[in-house]
Write a protein that holds these residues in place. Structure first.
Motif, mmCIF file in Angstrom:
data_model
loop_
_atom_site.group_PDB
_atom_site.id
_atom_site.type_symbol
_atom_site.label_atom_id
_atom_site.label_comp_id
_atom_site.label_asym_id
_atom_site.label_seq_id
_atom_site.Cartn_x
_atom_site.Cartn_y
_atom_site.Cartn_z
ATOM 1 N N LEU A 155 29.427 -31.188 -6.608
ATOM 2 C CA LEU A 155 28.896 -32.098 -7.621
ATOM 3 C C LEU A 155 28.715 -31.318 -8.916
ATOM 4 O O LEU A 155 28.133 -30.225 -8.906
ATOM 5 C CB LEU A 155 27.545 -32.656 -7.171
ATOM 6 N N ILE A 156 29.209 -31.857 -10.003
ATOM 7 C CA ILE A 156 29.023 -31.275 -11.333
ATOM 8 C C ILE A 156 28.321 -32.326 -12.174
ATOM 9 O O ILE A 156 28.876 -33.393 -12.428
ATOM 10 C CB ILE A 156 30.365 -30.897 -11.983
ATOM 11 N N ASP A 157 27.110 -32.020 -12.615
ATOM 12 C CA ASP A 157 26.322 -32.946 -13.423
ATOM 13 C C ASP A 157 26.236 -32.388 -14.839
ATOM 14 O O ASP A 157 25.573 -31.385 -15.070
ATOM 15 C CB ASP A 157 24.928 -33.108 -12.822
ATOM 16 N N SER A 158 26.928 -33.055 -15.757
ATOM 17 C CA SER A 158 26.902 -32.618 -17.158
ATOM 18 C C SER A 158 25.968 -33.485 -17.991
ATOM 19 O O SER A 158 25.954 -33.393 -19.206
ATOM 20 C CB SER A 158 28.314 -32.647 -17.751
ATOM 21 N N GLY A 159 25.219 -34.353 -17.324
ATOM 22 C CA GLY A 159 24.331 -35.266 -18.031
ATOM 23 C C GLY A 159 24.972 -36.630 -18.183
ATOM 24 O O GLY A 159 24.708 -37.531 -17.397
ATOM 25 N N ASP A 160 25.841 -36.777 -19.160
ATOM 26 C CA ASP A 160 26.501 -38.060 -19.416
ATOM 27 C C ASP A 160 27.575 -38.400 -18.384
ATOM 28 O O ASP A 160 27.897 -39.569 -18.181
ATOM 29 C CB ASP A 160 27.142 -38.069 -20.803
ATOM 30 N N VAL A 161 28.158 -37.371 -17.769
ATOM 31 C CA VAL A 161 29.229 -37.573 -16.798
ATOM 32 C C VAL A 161 28.920 -36.747 -15.546
ATOM 33 O O VAL A 161 28.638 -35.557 -15.648
ATOM 34 C CB VAL A 161 30.604 -37.153 -17.364
ATOM 35 N N VAL A 162 28.992 -37.402 -14.394
ATOM 36 C CA VAL A 162 28.797 -36.730 -13.112
ATOM 37 C C VAL A 162 30.147 -36.722 -12.398
ATOM 38 O O VAL A 162 30.822 -37.752 -12.316
ATOM 39 C CB VAL A 162 27.746 -37.456 -12.253
ATOM 40 N N VAL A 163 30.531 -35.544 -11.898
ATOM 41 C CA VAL A 163 31.821 -35.391 -11.232
ATOM 42 C C VAL A 163 31.587 -35.012 -9.774
ATOM 43 O O VAL A 163 30.809 -34.104 -9.479
ATOM 44 C CB VAL A 163 32.667 -34.288 -11.910
ATOM 45 N N HIS A 164 32.271 -35.719 -8.879
ATOM 46 C CA HIS A 164 32.247 -35.400 -7.456
ATOM 47 C C HIS A 164 33.654 -34.968 -7.078
ATOM 48 O O HIS A 164 34.604 -35.735 -7.228
ATOM 49 C CB HIS A 164 31.868 -36.621 -6.615
ATOM 50 N N VAL A 165 33.798 -33.733 -6.573
ATOM 51 C CA VAL A 165 35.086 -33.225 -6.123
ATOM 52 C C VAL A 165 34.991 -33.044 -4.607
ATOM 53 O O VAL A 165 34.156 -32.288 -4.124
ATOM 54 C CB VAL A 165 35.442 -31.885 -6.797
ATOM 55 N N PHE A 166 35.844 -33.765 -3.892
ATOM 56 C CA PHE A 166 35.787 -33.784 -2.427
ATOM 57 C C PHE A 166 37.048 -33.211 -1.796
ATOM 58 O O PHE A 166 38.130 -33.290 -2.379
ATOM 59 C CB PHE A 166 35.723 -35.232 -1.931
ATOM 60 N N ARG A 167 36.906 -32.741 -0.549
ATOM 61 C CA ARG A 167 38.058 -32.609 0.333
ATOM 62 C C ARG A 167 38.357 -34.016 0.826
ATOM 63 O O ARG A 167 37.461 -34.865 0.900
ATOM 64 C CB ARG A 167 37.738 -31.703 1.528
ATOM 65 N N PRO A 168 39.603 -34.331 1.188
ATOM 66 C CA PRO A 168 39.975 -35.707 1.543
ATOM 67 C C PRO A 168 39.109 -36.344 2.635
ATOM 68 O O PRO A 168 38.680 -37.488 2.497
ATOM 69 C CB PRO A 168 41.430 -35.585 2.000
ATOM 70 N N GLU A 169 38.834 -35.616 3.724
ATOM 71 C CA GLU A 169 38.070 -36.192 4.835
ATOM 72 C C GLU A 169 36.638 -36.495 4.420
ATOM 73 O O GLU A 169 36.049 -37.483 4.854
ATOM 74 C CB GLU A 169 38.002 -35.233 6.036
ATOM 75 N N VAL A 170 36.068 -35.631 3.609
ATOM 76 C CA VAL A 170 34.684 -35.802 3.175
ATOM 77 C C VAL A 170 34.584 -36.993 2.226
ATOM 78 O O VAL A 170 33.658 -37.802 2.310
ATOM 79 C CB VAL A 170 34.156 -34.505 2.524
ATOM 80 N N ARG A 171 35.552 -37.130 1.342
ATOM 81 C CA ARG A 171 35.563 -38.275 0.427
ATOM 82 C C ARG A 171 35.659 -39.581 1.201
ATOM 83 O O ARG A 171 34.957 -40.545 0.917
ATOM 84 C CB ARG A 171 36.722 -38.149 -0.554
ATOM 85 N N GLU A 172 36.530 -39.600 2.187
ATOM 86 C CA GLU A 172 36.693 -40.810 2.985
ATOM 87 C C GLU A 172 35.401 -41.153 3.732
ATOM 88 O O GLU A 172 35.007 -42.319 3.813
ATOM 89 C CB GLU A 172 37.837 -40.619 3.986
ATOM 90 N N PHE A 173 34.711 -40.145 4.244
ATOM 91 C CA PHE A 173 33.484 -40.369 4.994
ATOM 92 C C PHE A 173 32.382 -40.969 4.116
ATOM 93 O O PHE A 173 31.739 -41.941 4.488
ATOM 94 C CB PHE A 173 32.998 -39.050 5.615
#
Length: 118
Positions: A83-101
């Motif tokens: 998770l990258i929280d820049s304040g105005d924009v939050v980014v979630h970077v997943f491995r494929p299985e984790v994103r699907e879950f």
């Protein structure tokens, strides 16, 4: 000292860096009017732990170079979900299985839009 960029500029910087790093299935969710904590959420996928970590580090570096302060990053040691929280924009970077879950897109919208620079 650089001024903090606005949410749309931050979004474009992040999307550009995700594209450069070959992040996959990037989705931008507009949270304006839906959430008080952020204007945009980005959900994206890296092919493996190392790719997830490289994407996250590269995005964080770009944000710092732009002058964004107070960036908060979680999950880098394992790189299953960063998770990258820049304040105005939050980014979630997943491995494929984790994103699907976790399926975060479903929690925030029924029809997520494909990532495009605004």
């Amino acid at each position: 000292m650089k001024a903090q960029p606005d949410a749309d500029k931050t979004l474009n910087i992040i999307l550009s860096r995700l594209d450069d790093m070959k992040a996959e299935e990037t989705v931008t969710i507009d949270l304006r009017g839906k959430s008080a904590f952020s204007d945009y959420m980005i959900v994206t996928t890296g092919r493996a732990n190392r790719h997830v970590g490289a994407i996250a580090e590269n995005v964080t570096k770009a944000l710092k170079e732009t002058g964004i302060k107070g960036i908060h990053v979680e999950g880098l040691p394992n790189c299953d979900w960063v998770l990258i929280d820049s304040g105005d924009v939050v980014v979630h970077v997943f491995r494929p299985e984790v994103r699907e879950f976790y399926n975060l897109e479903r929690l925030w919208t029924q029809n997520p839009v494909a990532a495009e620079a605004i």
